[in-house]
Design an enzyme around this catalytic site. Structure first.
Site, PDB file in Angstrom:
ATOM      1  N   GLU A  75      -4.614  -0.676  -1.300  1.00  0.00           N
ATOM      2  CA  GLU A  75      -5.937  -0.854  -0.836  1.00  0.00           C
ATOM      3  C   GLU A  75      -7.106   0.000  -1.672  1.00  0.00           C
ATOM      4  OE1 GLU A  75      -6.015  -0.051   3.387  1.00  0.00           O
ATOM      5  OE2 GLU A  75      -8.363   0.016   3.635  1.00  0.00           O
ATOM      6  N   LYS A 113      -7.623  -5.132   4.698  1.00  0.00           N
ATOM      7  CA  LYS A 113      -6.475  -4.917   5.226  1.00  0.00           C
ATOM      8  C   LYS A 113      -5.346  -5.807   5.116  1.00  0.00           C
ATOM      9  CE  LYS A 113      -8.608  -1.828   8.827  1.00  0.00           C
ATOM     10  NZ  LYS A 113      -9.585  -1.780   8.270  1.00  0.00           N
ATOM     11  N   LYS A 142      -6.596  -4.640  -3.241  1.00  0.00           N
ATOM     12  CA  LYS A 142      -7.146  -5.528  -2.182  1.00  0.00           C
ATOM     13  C   LYS A 142      -8.221  -4.583  -1.340  1.00  0.00           C
ATOM     14  CE  LYS A 142      -3.420  -4.461   1.369  1.00  0.00           C
ATOM     15  NZ  LYS A 142      -4.429  -3.490   2.044  1.00  0.00           N
ATOM     16  N   ASP A 201       0.778  -1.423  -0.094  1.00  0.00           N
ATOM     17  CA  ASP A 201       0.022  -0.083  -0.050  1.00  0.00           C
ATOM     18  C   ASP A 201       0.911   1.260  -0.121  1.00  0.00           C
ATOM     19  OD1 ASP A 201      -1.977  -1.959   0.230  1.00  0.00           O
ATOM     20  OD2 ASP A 201      -2.831  -1.320   2.169  1.00  0.00           O
ATOM     21  N   CYS A 258      -2.181  -2.681   7.891  1.00  0.00           N
ATOM     22  CA  CYS A 258      -2.106  -3.519   6.583  1.00  0.00           C
ATOM     23  C   CYS A 258      -1.048  -4.564   6.467  1.00  0.00           C
ATOM     24  CB  CYS A 258      -2.325  -2.834   5.350  1.00  0.00           C
ATOM     25  SG  CYS A 258      -4.007  -1.970   5.283  1.00  0.00           S
ATOM     26  N   GLN A 261       8.559 -14.579  20.935  1.00  0.00           N
ATOM     27  CA  GLN A 261       8.178 -16.130  21.117  1.00  0.00           C
ATOM     28  C   GLN A 261       8.785 -16.807  19.934  1.00  0.00           C
ATOM     29  OE1 GLN A 261       3.866 -16.654  22.049  1.00  0.00           O
ATOM     30  NE2 GLN A 261       3.696 -14.551  21.706  1.00  0.00           N
ATOM     31  N   VAL A 291       3.190   0.221   4.492  1.00  0.00           N
ATOM     32  CA  VAL A 291       2.232   0.994   5.335  1.00  0.00           C
ATOM     33  C   VAL A 291       1.319   0.464   5.462  1.00  0.00           C
ATOM     34  CG1 VAL A 291       3.768   3.100   5.009  1.00  0.00           C
ATOM     35  CG2 VAL A 291       1.972   2.820   3.610  1.00  0.00           C
ATOM     36  N   THR A 292       0.647   0.600   6.648  1.00  0.00           N
ATOM     37  CA  THR A 292       1.015   1.039   7.810  1.00  0.00           C
ATOM     38  C   THR A 292       1.537  -0.245   8.737  1.00  0.00           C
ATOM     39  OG1 THR A 292      -0.978   1.156   9.316  1.00  0.00           O
ATOM     40  CG2 THR A 292      -0.290   3.106   8.022  1.00  0.00           C
TER      41      THR A 292
HETATM   42  N1  TIU Z   1      -2.843   0.324   4.226  1.00  0.00           N
HETATM   43  C1  TIU Z   1      -3.140   0.380   5.561  1.00  0.00           C
HETATM   44  O1  TIU Z   1      -2.524   0.136   6.631  1.00  0.00           O
HETATM   45  N2  TIU Z   1      -4.576   0.964   5.710  1.00  0.00           N
HETATM   46  C2  TIU Z   1      -4.792   1.718   6.792  1.00  0.00           C
HETATM   47  O2  TIU Z   1      -6.030   2.156   6.688  1.00  0.00           O
HETATM   48  N3  TIU Z   1      -3.968   2.186   7.705  1.00  0.00           N
HETATM   49  C3  TIU Z   1      -3.909   2.888   8.762  1.00  0.00           C
HETATM   50  O3  TIU Z   1      -3.185   3.099   9.421  1.00  0.00           O
HETATM   51  N4  TIU Z   1      -5.193   3.676   8.767  1.00  0.00           N
END
Ligand code: TIU
Length: 228
Positions: free
Chosen positions: A73, A133, A130, A25, A163, A203, A158-159
């Site tokens: 996304e 997430k 996609k 993303d 995701c 772990q 990210v993030t």
């Molecule tokens: N790609 C992804 O992480 N989508 C999000 O909405 N991330 C947020 O941190 N909001």
């Protein structure tokens, strides 16, 4: 080509031919002002800091001939793949499907939905749109990786705790070994990034491995020199 990377909690070993670089993303929606990330109330400037190191890894991986997957996304223009709960959640200034400064928020084909120019996909690289997430949910990612004999995944993007981590967890349940490059992922909340890296490799590597990108860059540079 065998790759043996110093990592936490212990060395991550994989073969280039059965490993894919998955870039989650890295689209304008999350990294530039006026996109989905900012409408949720986030400071998006934090995320752009990882772009140069992501570029270094992508260039080196391409040079080595490794497989690359980009994800976005993205929802269909009619939002038929977007649950109403996802649209109505929170108090975003603009909601999914609304028109923002970079076009309709989180909608496929809009300017904001494009991967940032620095990491633009090349011909032959897989791009997965996609709706969730996780990149395995409601996509052909698993089938495409299986067709190519991929067993190991190296993650950037990210993030970190949303995701990226969701996709790593989905990958675990499908039998992949996963490495997250520590300085090629970012969160709007630095403390969440730190916690996510810890929970991935805790772990004995319950979700996978983490390592600084330089470890991969060094291994790729060495193998290039020796002609392996
Ligand atoms: N790609 C992804 O992480 N989508 C999000 O909405 N991330 C947020 O941190 N909001």
């Amino acid at each position: 080509m065998q790759l043996n990377l110093p990592a936490r909690p212990y060395a991550f070993k994989c073969k280039l031919s059965s490993t894919a670089l998955i870039i989650i993303d890295m689209q304008r929606d999350f990294i530039e002002p006026g996109g989905f990330g900012e409408t949720l109330g986030n400071d998006v400037s934090l995320l752009s800091a990882i772009v140069p190191q992501c570029q270094n890894v992508l260039n080196a991986w391409r040079k080595a001939g490794g497989m690359v997957v980009h994800t976005r996304e993205a929802h269909r223009p009619d939002l038929s793949d977007c649950p109403p709960a996802k649209i109505s959640r929170g108090n975003a200034s603009l909601r999914i499907g609304d028109v923002g400064p970079m076009g309709r928020i989180l909608v496929a084909g809009e300017p904001g939905n494009q991967i940032i120019p620095e990491l633009k996909p090349m011909d032959g690289e897989i791009v997965i749109d996609k709706p969730g997430k996780g990149a395995f949910y409601a996509t052909s990612l698993h089938e495409q990786l299986q067709q190519r004999g991929i067993s190991h995944l190296i993650f950037m993007g990210v993030t970190t705790e949303v995701c990226v981590q969701t996709t790593m967890r989905e990958a675990n349940d499908r039998g992949y070994d996963c490495l997250l490059l520590e300085d090629c992922t970012e969160s709007y909340f630095p403390e969440f990034k730190t916690a996510t890296l810890e929970m991935v490799h805790a772990q004995g590597g319950i979700v996978g491995w983490t390592a600084p990108a330089d470890t991969l860059l060094q291994v790729l540079a060495k193998t290039e020199k020796s002609g392996e």
